[in-house]
Motif scaffolding. Structure first.
Motif, mmCIF file in Angstrom:
data_model
loop_
_atom_site.group_PDB
_atom_site.id
_atom_site.type_symbol
_atom_site.label_atom_id
_atom_site.label_comp_id
_atom_site.label_asym_id
_atom_site.label_seq_id
_atom_site.Cartn_x
_atom_site.Cartn_y
_atom_site.Cartn_z
ATOM 1 N N LEU A 1 -23.704 -48.252 -4.596
ATOM 2 C CA LEU A 1 -23.884 -48.776 -5.947
ATOM 3 C C LEU A 1 -24.009 -50.298 -5.845
ATOM 4 O O LEU A 1 -23.062 -50.986 -5.439
ATOM 5 N N VAL A 2 -25.178 -50.820 -6.207
ATOM 6 C CA VAL A 2 -25.440 -52.253 -6.088
ATOM 7 C C VAL A 2 -25.471 -52.863 -7.485
ATOM 8 O O VAL A 2 -26.435 -52.678 -8.237
ATOM 9 N N GLY A 3 -24.381 -53.561 -7.840
ATOM 10 C CA GLY A 3 -24.303 -54.280 -9.104
ATOM 11 C C GLY A 3 -24.509 -53.453 -10.344
ATOM 12 O O GLY A 3 -25.278 -53.870 -11.230
ATOM 13 N N PRO A 4 -23.865 -52.287 -10.482
ATOM 14 C CA PRO A 4 -24.044 -51.529 -11.727
ATOM 15 C C PRO A 4 -23.366 -52.249 -12.893
ATOM 16 O O PRO A 4 -22.265 -52.790 -12.745
ATOM 17 N N ARG A 5 -24.026 -52.262 -14.042
ATOM 18 C CA ARG A 5 -23.438 -52.927 -15.201
ATOM 19 C C ARG A 5 -22.321 -52.090 -15.814
ATOM 20 O O ARG A 5 -21.257 -52.596 -16.139
ATOM 21 N N SER A 6 -22.577 -50.813 -15.994
ATOM 22 C CA SER A 6 -21.561 -49.932 -16.576
ATOM 23 C C SER A 6 -21.849 -48.504 -16.139
ATOM 24 O O SER A 6 -23.002 -48.117 -15.941
ATOM 25 N N LEU A 7 -20.780 -47.745 -15.975
ATOM 26 C CA LEU A 7 -20.896 -46.331 -15.617
ATOM 27 C C LEU A 7 -20.215 -45.501 -16.693
ATOM 28 O O LEU A 7 -19.088 -45.799 -17.108
ATOM 29 N N SER A 8 -20.896 -44.461 -17.140
ATOM 30 C CA SER A 8 -20.311 -43.587 -18.155
ATOM 31 C C SER A 8 -19.195 -42.744 -17.530
ATOM 32 O O SER A 8 -19.076 -42.628 -16.304
ATOM 33 N N SER A 9 -18.379 -42.144 -18.394
ATOM 34 C CA SER A 9 -17.289 -41.293 -17.894
ATOM 35 C C SER A 9 -17.837 -40.100 -17.120
ATOM 36 O O SER A 9 -17.246 -39.660 -16.128
ATOM 37 N N GLY A 10 -18.990 -39.568 -17.529
ATOM 38 C CA GLY A 10 -19.599 -38.456 -16.807
ATOM 39 C C GLY A 10 -20.053 -38.864 -15.421
ATOM 40 O O GLY A 10 -19.906 -38.102 -14.452
ATOM 41 N N GLU A 11 -20.620 -40.079 -15.294
ATOM 42 C CA GLU A 11 -21.051 -40.562 -13.985
ATOM 43 C C GLU A 11 -19.858 -40.829 -13.074
ATOM 44 O O GLU A 11 -19.905 -40.545 -11.869
ATOM 45 N N VAL A 12 -18.778 -41.359 -13.643
ATOM 46 C CA VAL A 12 -17.567 -41.589 -12.844
ATOM 47 C C VAL A 12 -16.992 -40.265 -12.343
ATOM 48 O O VAL A 12 -16.588 -40.141 -11.173
ATOM 49 N N ASP A 13 -16.967 -39.247 -13.204
ATOM 50 C CA ASP A 13 -16.464 -37.932 -12.790
ATOM 51 C C ASP A 13 -17.340 -37.335 -11.694
ATOM 52 O O ASP A 13 -16.832 -36.736 -10.733
ATOM 53 N N ALA A 14 -18.661 -37.493 -11.823
ATOM 54 C CA ALA A 14 -19.570 -36.956 -10.806
ATOM 55 C C ALA A 14 -19.354 -37.641 -9.465
ATOM 56 O O ALA A 14 -19.344 -36.988 -8.409
ATOM 57 N N LEU A 15 -19.153 -38.956 -9.476
ATOM 58 C CA LEU A 15 -18.890 -39.683 -8.231
ATOM 59 C C LEU A 15 -17.539 -39.283 -7.629
ATOM 60 O O LEU A 15 -17.403 -39.188 -6.401
ATOM 61 N N SER A 16 -16.545 -39.035 -8.477
ATOM 62 C CA SER A 16 -15.224 -38.616 -7.978
ATOM 63 C C SER A 16 -15.305 -37.251 -7.303
ATOM 64 O O SER A 16 -14.732 -37.042 -6.218
ATOM 65 N N ARG A 17 -16.005 -36.314 -7.935
ATOM 66 C CA ARG A 17 -16.153 -34.988 -7.327
ATOM 67 C C ARG A 17 -16.931 -35.078 -6.018
ATOM 68 O O ARG A 17 -16.617 -34.384 -5.044
ATOM 69 N N TYR A 18 -17.929 -35.931 -5.989
ATOM 70 C CA TYR A 18 -18.732 -36.117 -4.776
ATOM 71 C C TYR A 18 -17.871 -36.662 -3.638
ATOM 72 O O TYR A 18 -17.962 -36.202 -2.487
ATOM 73 N N ALA A 19 -17.005 -37.634 -3.943
ATOM 74 C CA ALA A 19 -16.122 -38.202 -2.923
ATOM 75 C C ALA A 19 -15.088 -37.181 -2.453
ATOM 76 O O ALA A 19 -14.747 -37.122 -1.263
ATOM 77 N N ASP A 20 -14.585 -36.350 -3.379
ATOM 78 C CA ASP A 20 -13.605 -35.326 -3.003
ATOM 79 C C ASP A 20 -14.196 -34.303 -2.044
ATOM 80 O O ASP A 20 -13.473 -33.721 -1.221
ATOM 81 N N ARG A 21 -15.495 -34.068 -2.142
ATOM 82 C CA ARG A 21 -16.155 -33.104 -1.253
ATOM 83 C C ARG A 21 -16.558 -33.719 0.083
ATOM 84 O O ARG A 21 -17.195 -33.061 0.896
ATOM 85 N N GLY A 22 -16.198 -34.985 0.307
ATOM 86 C CA GLY A 22 -16.478 -35.606 1.596
ATOM 87 C C GLY A 22 -17.592 -36.625 1.584
ATOM 88 O O GLY A 22 -17.909 -37.202 2.633
ATOM 89 N N GLY A 23 -18.204 -36.870 0.446
ATOM 90 C CA GLY A 23 -19.269 -37.871 0.376
ATOM 91 C C GLY A 23 -18.707 -39.288 0.409
ATOM 92 O O GLY A 23 -17.548 -39.534 0.062
ATOM 93 N N GLY A 24 -19.540 -40.237 0.841
ATOM 94 C CA GLY A 24 -19.122 -41.635 0.897
ATOM 95 C C GLY A 24 -19.668 -42.420 -0.279
ATOM 96 O O GLY A 24 -20.840 -42.275 -0.649
ATOM 97 N N VAL A 25 -18.821 -43.246 -0.882
ATOM 98 C CA VAL A 25 -19.218 -44.082 -2.022
ATOM 99 C C VAL A 25 -18.885 -45.533 -1.676
ATOM 100 O O VAL A 25 -17.741 -45.845 -1.320
ATOM 101 N N LEU A 26 -19.886 -46.425 -1.780
ATOM 102 C CA LEU A 26 -19.704 -47.847 -1.487
ATOM 103 C C LEU A 26 -20.224 -48.655 -2.667
ATOM 104 O O LEU A 26 -21.352 -48.441 -3.121
ATOM 105 N N LEU A 27 -19.397 -49.561 -3.167
ATOM 106 C CA LEU A 27 -19.738 -50.333 -4.360
ATOM 107 C C LEU A 27 -19.907 -51.804 -3.996
ATOM 108 O O LEU A 27 -19.022 -52.418 -3.401
ATOM 109 N N PHE A 28 -21.083 -52.358 -4.349
ATOM 110 C CA PHE A 28 -21.332 -53.795 -4.243
ATOM 111 C C PHE A 28 -21.368 -54.349 -5.667
ATOM 112 O O PHE A 28 -22.333 -54.112 -6.398
ATOM 113 N N PRO A 29 -20.328 -55.083 -6.111
ATOM 114 C CA PRO A 29 -20.290 -55.569 -7.498
ATOM 115 C C PRO A 29 -21.458 -56.512 -7.792
ATOM 116 O O PRO A 29 -21.963 -57.196 -6.922
#
Length: 401
Positions: A373-401
Motif C-alpha cells: 500500500l503506497v500512500g493510501p488516503r483512506s481505507l474503508s472498514s470493508g477494505e481493512v477487514d479484507a486485508l486482515s483476513r488476507y494477512a491471517d491466511r499468510g499473505g504479506g501486507v506492507l504499508l508505505f504512508p
C-alpha cells in the motif's frame, strides 16, 4: 456331564458308620424312632438329586444343545441365522505370527464358520470395510456367502468393529430363525474395536469372538505432515513437522525418522515414542532448487508398511506475485525499482500488478503473495477487514504512508 456325579461321590464319601459308645447308665437315652430315621434319609436323597440336577442344568446351559432328532414333529437341527463379521481393515495385513497374515487366518476362520451352515439356515457376510456395495442381506444360499468371503481384501476406510457388529446383529434380530449368532473374526486392534460390542447387540442374538493373530504387532504411523515456515526460498532453511503415533505396546527409544526431497534424504531426527501417544517431530530442510518439490517423511520399517511413508509437496516459487496499491497522485517509481530484476540479480523475481486505491475493494487478494500500500488516503472498514483476513491466511501486507 461327568461333573453331575460329583455330588453323588461326595455323598457316599461322607457317609459315616455309627460308632458304639458305652454308657454307664442308659436310663436317660431315648430310642430313635425308625420312622424319623427314614424321614431324614429321604431328605438327604432329595437334596442329592437337586444338587445333581442343578449341575446338569448348568452344563446344558453352557453347551447350548440343539435338537437333532424327530421330536414332537420337529425334524433336523434348529434353524440358525448366521452373521459373519470379518475385519478387513488395513491392520489385518500384518504378519501376526507363524501362521502368516492375520487376514489370511480370518478367511480360514470364516470358511470354517460357513461349513456349519445347513440347508435351511440363513447367512450373510459383513466386512468392516466396504466399497460401494450396499448393506449385506441374509440368504439361504451358502454358496453366495462363500463367494462374498472369497472376494474380500484388506482395504482402508473400515468402520469400527462395534458398529459393524451392531449392524449384523440388528439384521439377524429380524430373521425368522429361532437361533441367531454373530461370529466376529478380527485381530481386535484398539483402532478398530470401538465401543463395547455388547451394548449394540439386541437381546436374543449371540456374539462369538474368533480372534486371529497372537503377536502384538510393532507399528509407528505418520498421522500428519505440515510445512510451518511461511516463507520458502531456495537455499534458505524451512521447518517441517511430522506427527507420529506409536501403535505398539512398548516404548521406542532413539526412534529415527527422515525427510526426503526429490527422492534424496535431506534431514533426519530421533525421538522417543510412548505407546499410544502422538509425538511431534521437527525437521529443518534446505531446498536447493525452485518449483514444486516432491517430499516425504519416512519412518523405520515395521510390521505395517502402508503408514511408514507420508508424502507432501514443497513449493519454492519461481517468482512472487505482488499487488501494488497506489494512493491518489502517489508515485511508485522507487517501489518499482526495488522490485525490478536489475536490483535482485539472481534472487527470486517479482511479478507486480499496480492498481489504484479505488480498485482495492473489487480485487481478489488471495491470488497475490504480498500487498504493498503506497500512500493510501483512506481505507474503508470493508477494505481493512479484507486485508486482515488476507494477512491471517499468510499473505504479506506492507504499508508505505
Amino acid at each position: 456331564m461327568a461333573a453331575v456325579a460329583v455330588p453323588l461321590f461326595l455323598h457316599f464319601f461322607n457317609l459315616r458308620r455309627p460308632t458304639t459308645v458305652d454308657f454307664s447308665s442308659l436310663n436317660f437315652v431315648q430310642e430313635l424312632q425308625e420312622t424319623a430315621v427314614q424321614r431324614v434319609r429321604i431328605k438327604e436323597w432329595l437334596l442329592l438329586a437337586l444338587r445333581m440336577l442343578a449341575i446338569a442344568c448348568l452344563v446344558m446351559a453352557f453347551a447350548q444343545p440343539t435338537l437333532t432328532g424327530n421330536v414332537a414333529g420337529v425334524g433336523g437341527s434348529v434353524r440358525t441365522a448366521h452373521g459373519l463379521v470379518v475385519d478387513n481393515s488395513l491392520s489385518m495385513r500384518v504378519d501376526s505370527d507363524d501362521e502368516g497374515r492375520a487376514f489370511d487366518q480370518a478367511l480360514q476362520r470364516g470358511r470354517s464358520v460357513l461349513e456349519m451352515v445347513e440347508e435351511e439356515d440363513e447367512v450373510a457376510v459383513w466386512p468392516t470395510a466396504r466399497g460401494r456395495e450396499g448393506r449385506p442381506s441374509l440368504t439361504t444360499n451358502a454358496g453366495v456367502a462363500r463367494e462374498a468371503l472369497a472376494s474380500l481384501e484388506a482395504r482402508p476406510g473400515a468402520a469400527s468393529l462395534a458398529h459393524t457388529v451392531g449392524q449384523a446383529a440388528a439384521t439377524l434380530n429380524g430373521a425368522s430363525a429361532p437361533r441367531k449368532v454373530v461370529y466376529v473374526v478380527s485381530d481386535l486392534q484398539r483402532s478398530t474395536l470401538g465401543d463395547s460390542v455388547a451394548a449394540q447387540v439386541p437381546e436374543g442374538v449371540q456374539v462369538r469372538l474368533l480372534p486371529v493373530g497372537t503377536r502384538e504387532p510393532s507399528n509407528v504411523g505418520i498421522q500428519d505432515v505440515s510445512v510451518t515456515s511461511r516463507i520458502v526460498e531456495e537455499g534458505e532453511p524451512v521447518q517441517v513437522e511430522a506427527t507420529l503415533i506409536n501403535h505398539g505396546t512398548d516404548p521406542l527409544r532413539n526412534y529415527v525418522a527422515s525427510v526426503y526431497l526429490s527422492d534424496e534424504r535431506v534431514a533426519q531426527a530421533t525421538t522417543t515414542l510412548e505407546p499410544g501417544l502422538e509425538t511431534t517431530v521437527s525437521f529443518t530442510v534446505t531446498p536447493q532448487q525452485r518449483g514444486w518439490l516432491k517430499g516425504a517423511v519416512v519412518t523405520e520399517d515395521d510390521d505395517f508398511p502402508p503408514d511408514d511413508r507420508h508424502h507432501f509437496t514443497l513449493n519454492v516459487p519461481e517468482e512472487r506475485r505482488v499487488l501494488v496499491v497506489k494512493g491518489e497522485q502517489q508515485q511508485t517509481r522507487y517501489v518499482d525499482l526495488a522490485l525490478s530484476s536489475e536490483m535482485l540479480a539472481d534472487r527470486i523475481s517479482f511479478r507486480t500488478t499496480s492498481i489504484g486505491e479505488t480498485q482495492l475493494a473489487s480485487t481478489e487478494l488471495g491470488q497475490y503473495d504480498a500487498v504493498l500500500l503506497v500512500g493510501p488516503r483512506s481505507l474503508s472498514s470493508g477494505e481493512v477487514d479484507a486485508l486482515s483476513r488476507y494477512a491471517d491466511r499468510g499473505g504479506g501486507v506492507l504499508l508505505f504512508p
